[in-house]
Design a protein around this motif. Structure first.
Motif, PDB file in Angstrom:
ATOM      1  N   LEU A  72       0.825  -1.363  -0.050  1.00  0.00           N
ATOM      2  CA  LEU A  72      -0.095  -0.196   0.061  1.00  0.00           C
ATOM      3  C   LEU A  72       0.926   1.221  -0.090  1.00  0.00           C
ATOM      4  N   THR A  73       1.912   1.234   0.910  1.00  0.00           N
ATOM      5  CA  THR A  73       2.888   2.533   0.852  1.00  0.00           C
ATOM      6  C   THR A  73       3.297   2.787  -0.543  1.00  0.00           C
ATOM      7  N   TYR A  74       3.848   1.524  -1.286  1.00  0.00           N
ATOM      8  CA  TYR A  74       4.600   1.939  -2.487  1.00  0.00           C
ATOM      9  C   TYR A  74       3.394   2.328  -3.555  1.00  0.00           C
ATOM     10  N   ARG A  75       2.334   1.794  -3.397  1.00  0.00           N
ATOM     11  CA  ARG A  75       1.334   1.932  -4.461  1.00  0.00           C
ATOM     12  C   ARG A  75       0.911   3.455  -4.344  1.00  0.00           C
ATOM     13  N   ARG A  76       0.822   3.959  -2.875  1.00  0.00           N
ATOM     14  CA  ARG A  76       0.327   5.327  -2.758  1.00  0.00           C
ATOM     15  C   ARG A  76       1.258   6.324  -2.963  1.00  0.00           C
ATOM     16  N   PHE A  77       2.558   5.852  -2.762  1.00  0.00           N
ATOM     17  CA  PHE A  77       3.579   6.818  -3.077  1.00  0.00           C
ATOM     18  C   PHE A  77       3.610   6.998  -4.612  1.00  0.00           C
ATOM     19  N   ALA A  78       3.861   5.854  -5.288  1.00  0.00           N
ATOM     20  CA  ALA A  78       3.835   6.014  -6.727  1.00  0.00           C
ATOM     21  C   ALA A  78       2.953   6.794  -7.319  1.00  0.00           C
ATOM     22  N   THR A  79       1.617   6.293  -6.800  1.00  0.00           N
ATOM     23  CA  THR A  79       0.183   7.247  -7.492  1.00  0.00           C
ATOM     24  C   THR A  79       0.398   8.767  -6.894  1.00  0.00           C
ATOM     25  N   TYR A 120       5.875  -1.814  -8.274  1.00  0.00           N
ATOM     26  CA  TYR A 120       5.364  -0.529  -7.526  1.00  0.00           C
ATOM     27  C   TYR A 120       6.738   0.304  -7.645  1.00  0.00           C
ATOM     28  N   ALA A 121       7.759  -0.253  -7.008  1.00  0.00           N
ATOM     29  CA  ALA A 121       9.050   0.222  -6.589  1.00  0.00           C
ATOM     30  C   ALA A 121       9.844   0.802  -8.053  1.00  0.00           C
ATOM     31  N   TRP A 133      23.899   7.499  -9.836  1.00  0.00           N
ATOM     32  CA  TRP A 133      22.438   7.440  -9.846  1.00  0.00           C
ATOM     33  C   TRP A 133      21.873   6.535  -8.741  1.00  0.00           C
ATOM     34  N   LEU A 134      22.487   5.122  -8.633  1.00  0.00           N
ATOM     35  CA  LEU A 134      22.137   4.364  -7.712  1.00  0.00           C
ATOM     36  C   LEU A 134      22.287   4.811  -6.392  1.00  0.00           C
ATOM     37  N   VAL A 135      22.947   5.838  -6.115  1.00  0.00           N
ATOM     38  CA  VAL A 135      23.195   6.396  -4.652  1.00  0.00           C
ATOM     39  C   VAL A 135      21.777   6.865  -4.263  1.00  0.00           C
ATOM     40  N   PRO A 136      21.353   7.990  -4.835  1.00  0.00           N
ATOM     41  CA  PRO A 136      19.796   8.462  -4.048  1.00  0.00           C
ATOM     42  C   PRO A 136      18.904   7.343  -4.142  1.00  0.00           C
ATOM     43  N   LEU A 137      18.836   6.447  -4.854  1.00  0.00           N
ATOM     44  CA  LEU A 137      17.808   5.378  -5.204  1.00  0.00           C
ATOM     45  C   LEU A 137      17.950   4.342  -4.045  1.00  0.00           C
ATOM     46  N   THR A 138      19.071   4.074  -3.513  1.00  0.00           N
ATOM     47  CA  THR A 138      19.477   3.127  -2.369  1.00  0.00           C
ATOM     48  C   THR A 138      19.720   3.769  -1.235  1.00  0.00           C
ATOM     49  N   PHE A 139      19.706   5.029  -0.894  1.00  0.00           N
ATOM     50  CA  PHE A 139      20.262   5.814   0.294  1.00  0.00           C
ATOM     51  C   PHE A 139      19.121   5.333   1.275  1.00  0.00           C
ATOM     52  N   PRO A 140      19.627   4.762   2.690  1.00  0.00           N
ATOM     53  CA  PRO A 140      20.999   4.908   2.973  1.00  0.00           C
ATOM     54  C   PRO A 140      21.800   3.416   3.102  1.00  0.00           C
ATOM     55  N   ALA A 141      21.888   2.897   2.086  1.00  0.00           N
ATOM     56  CA  ALA A 141      22.292   1.527   1.831  1.00  0.00           C
ATOM     57  C   ALA A 141      23.898   1.424   2.436  1.00  0.00           C
ATOM     58  N   MET A 142      24.449   2.888   1.897  1.00  0.00           N
ATOM     59  CA  MET A 142      25.999   2.867   2.417  1.00  0.00           C
ATOM     60  C   MET A 142      26.044   2.624   4.066  1.00  0.00           C
ATOM     61  N   TRP A 143      25.042   2.862   4.770  1.00  0.00           N
ATOM     62  CA  TRP A 143      25.303   2.722   6.214  1.00  0.00           C
ATOM     63  C   TRP A 143      25.408   1.264   6.661  1.00  0.00           C
ATOM     64  N   PHE A 194      15.027  -1.984  -4.445  1.00  0.00           N
ATOM     65  CA  PHE A 194      13.730  -2.671  -3.670  1.00  0.00           C
ATOM     66  C   PHE A 194      14.623  -3.916  -3.100  1.00  0.00           C
ATOM     67  N   SER A 195      15.137  -4.557  -3.917  1.00  0.00           N
ATOM     68  CA  SER A 195      15.472  -6.123  -3.362  1.00  0.00           C
ATOM     69  C   SER A 195      16.661  -5.870  -1.995  1.00  0.00           C
ATOM     70  N   ALA A 196      17.416  -4.549  -2.465  1.00  0.00           N
ATOM     71  CA  ALA A 196      18.436  -4.504  -1.254  1.00  0.00           C
ATOM     72  C   ALA A 196      17.636  -3.672  -0.303  1.00  0.00           C
ATOM     73  N   LEU A 197      16.811  -2.769  -0.383  1.00  0.00           N
ATOM     74  CA  LEU A 197      16.171  -2.164   0.735  1.00  0.00           C
ATOM     75  C   LEU A 197      14.805  -1.878   0.423  1.00  0.00           C
ATOM     76  N   PRO A 198      14.054  -3.063   1.037  1.00  0.00           N
ATOM     77  CA  PRO A 198      12.472  -3.010   0.614  1.00  0.00           C
ATOM     78  C   PRO A 198      11.592  -1.909   1.322  1.00  0.00           C
ATOM     79  N   LYS A 199      12.045  -1.425   2.314  1.00  0.00           N
ATOM     80  CA  LYS A 199      11.283  -0.542   3.292  1.00  0.00           C
ATOM     81  C   LYS A 199      11.499   1.043   2.726  1.00  0.00           C
ATOM     82  N   LEU A 200      10.487   1.512   2.979  1.00  0.00           N
ATOM     83  CA  LEU A 200      10.362   3.073   2.484  1.00  0.00           C
ATOM     84  C   LEU A 200      10.267   3.678   3.855  1.00  0.00           C
TER      85      LEU A 200
END
Length: 440
Positions: free
Chosen positions: A9-16, A119-120, A275-285, A408-414
């Motif tokens: 629901l979160t991904y769907r609503r945010f994408a919408t 959705y992601a 461009w993967l940096v902002p899409l996966t932030f904060p994966a580097m932590w 999404f596979s690396a960081l599924p939570k929004l």
């Protein structure tokens, strides 16, 4: 079907929400800005010819732009349908492609096995900094992404069905047509074909022995259908580029041909990582302390190397603009590119670590494997692009859905951090579009 899953629901609503905001902003821009901006004037040459002459062998051979005729034919159809101002109608046609893409994904994937993954993919395509410019001007990414993403979704859905039925075979053929049309819009989508073949090979042995031959035949047929549009285009052009762009007649300074190129794959890899940096932030932590120092040293070395070769590595686009903004301080350009390169490499290592940690789950999801193969072949195909047209970082938008699925596979939570970064990306995307309103 998935109404009770909060992540979906979160991904769907945010994408919408982002889709609606993008459409409204683009409509306002189209209503206010009537002058040609960005690449409107150059792209309008092909659009005008197709609107006047239709899709004939002569009009296709007269094509002047580097990208294929698919998106230009889409815009020409919009002009003939609406019958008004050429630039406005062509822009509305491009806007319609993004609208159909968004609505199509939001509706079609609802009953799929992992709707949040798709959705992601949609969300991270919509927040990409170049999206607004390609939504409200005469750019070719919209129709290409429409065919590529929906074609990929249908293809992945069809190969994941438990049995080979006439319906599944029909879906595969339909998906193959979508992938082929995407290539005629932007030839970079040739990467979809070896990616699909690679996923098919991985899944072949998992098929029941009694239906393996039928499954393989249906997959091969879908790839054959995908090859037909680009095969016909190559027959018309006698190559992967139009005669005008291959000979240098289209532009006085640019030429695109098939040829060996060792610098372009490096530039493409750098832009993908950046461009993967902002899409996966904060994966580097997420890197563990025991691995952090090794990754940091390797990243710093890569960043310094990137800065040393920055003249050829950082091509025109937002990343190049950020580099020039840093030029106001001593050694600013060098330090800026070094910092960006180090952050990109460190983030890639962190994302890789997260993907390896969840590899058993990822192995069961063909869409993620498909996305990884798309990125691999997207970089490899750059070896064969000759001529002198730079690799603009806008080209990364073409594979943004696949970056989105990997993210999404690396960081599924929004998380709030990620929502904030995505919000800033949407704002930046609008700035890149609306600055054209004030340029003479």
């Amino acid at each position: 079907m998935h109404a009770d899953n909060p992540l979906i629901l979160t991904y769907r609503r945010f994408a919408t929400l982002v889709l609606v905001l993008n459409i409204l902003s683009a409509l306002l821009f189209i209503a206010i800005v009537r002058k040609p901006v960005y690449d409107d004037s150059t792209n309008l040459r092909d659009v005008h010819r197709y609107a006047s002459e239709g899709a004939t062998l002569q009009s296709i051979r007269a094509h002047v732009n580097p990208t294929g005729p698919g998106s230009f034919l889409w815009m020409a159809a919009g002009i003939r349908l609406l019958g008004g101002d050429e630039i406005r109608d062509a822009r509305l046609a491009i806007l319609a492609s993004w609208l159909v893409l968004g609505i199509g994904i939001l509706i079609a994937v609802d009953r799929s096995e992992l709707p949040e993954l798709w959705y992601a993919a949609l969300l991270m395509t919509l927040v990409f900094p170049h999206t607004m410019t390609t939504t409200a001007t005469l750019m070719t990414e919209g129709p290409a992404l429409l065919a590529a993403l929906l074609g990929t979704f249908v293809w992945i859905t069809a190969i994941s069905l438990p049995r080979v039925t006439p319906q599944a075979a029909g879906l595969l053929l339909l998906a193959g047509a979508g992938l082929g049309l995407a290539i005629t819009c932007r030839q970079y989508y040739i990467a979809l074909l070896p990616a699909a073949a690679s996923v098919a090979i991985l899944r072949l042995l998992k098929q029941p022995a009694h239906s393996r031959a039928a499954w393989a035949l249906a997959v091969v047929a879908s790839l054959f259908v995908a090859v037909i549009p680009i095969g016909l285009l190559m027959l018309a052009w006698k190559g992967l580029s139009s005669p005008s762009i291959a000979s240098g007649a289209s532009y006085t300074q640019w030429k695109a041909t098939v040829g060996l190129n060792f610098a372009r794959p490096i530039t493409a890899t750098f832009d993908l990582a950046a461009w993967l940096v902002p899409l996966t932030f904060p994966a580097m932590w997420q890197l563990r302390s025991s691995k952090r120092w090794i990754a940091l040293c390797a990243s710093l070395a890569a960043g310094v190397t990137a800065a040393y070769f920055r003249e050829s590595l950082v091509q025109p686009g937002p990343l190049h603009s950020l580099e020039k903004m840093a030029s106001g301080v001593p050694h600013g350009e060098f330090l800026g590119v070094a910092g960006l390169g180090a952050a990109a490499v460190y983030n890639v290592l962190a994302v890789a670590r997260l993907l390896i940690r969840s590899r058993s789950e990822i192995a069961r999801v063909p869409a993620v494997a498909f996305s990884l193969f798309v990125l691999l072949f997207f970089v490899l195909e750059q070896f064969g692009i000759g001529g002198n047209i730079p690799f603009y970082d806008r080209y990364v938008l073409q594979v943004a859905p696949f970056l989105g699925m990997i993210a999404f596979s690396a960081l599924p939570k929004l998380t709030p951090w990620r929502v904030t970064v995505f919000g800033l990306m949407v704002l930046f995307s609008n700035v890149l579009l609306w600055r054209n309103c004030f340029r003479s």
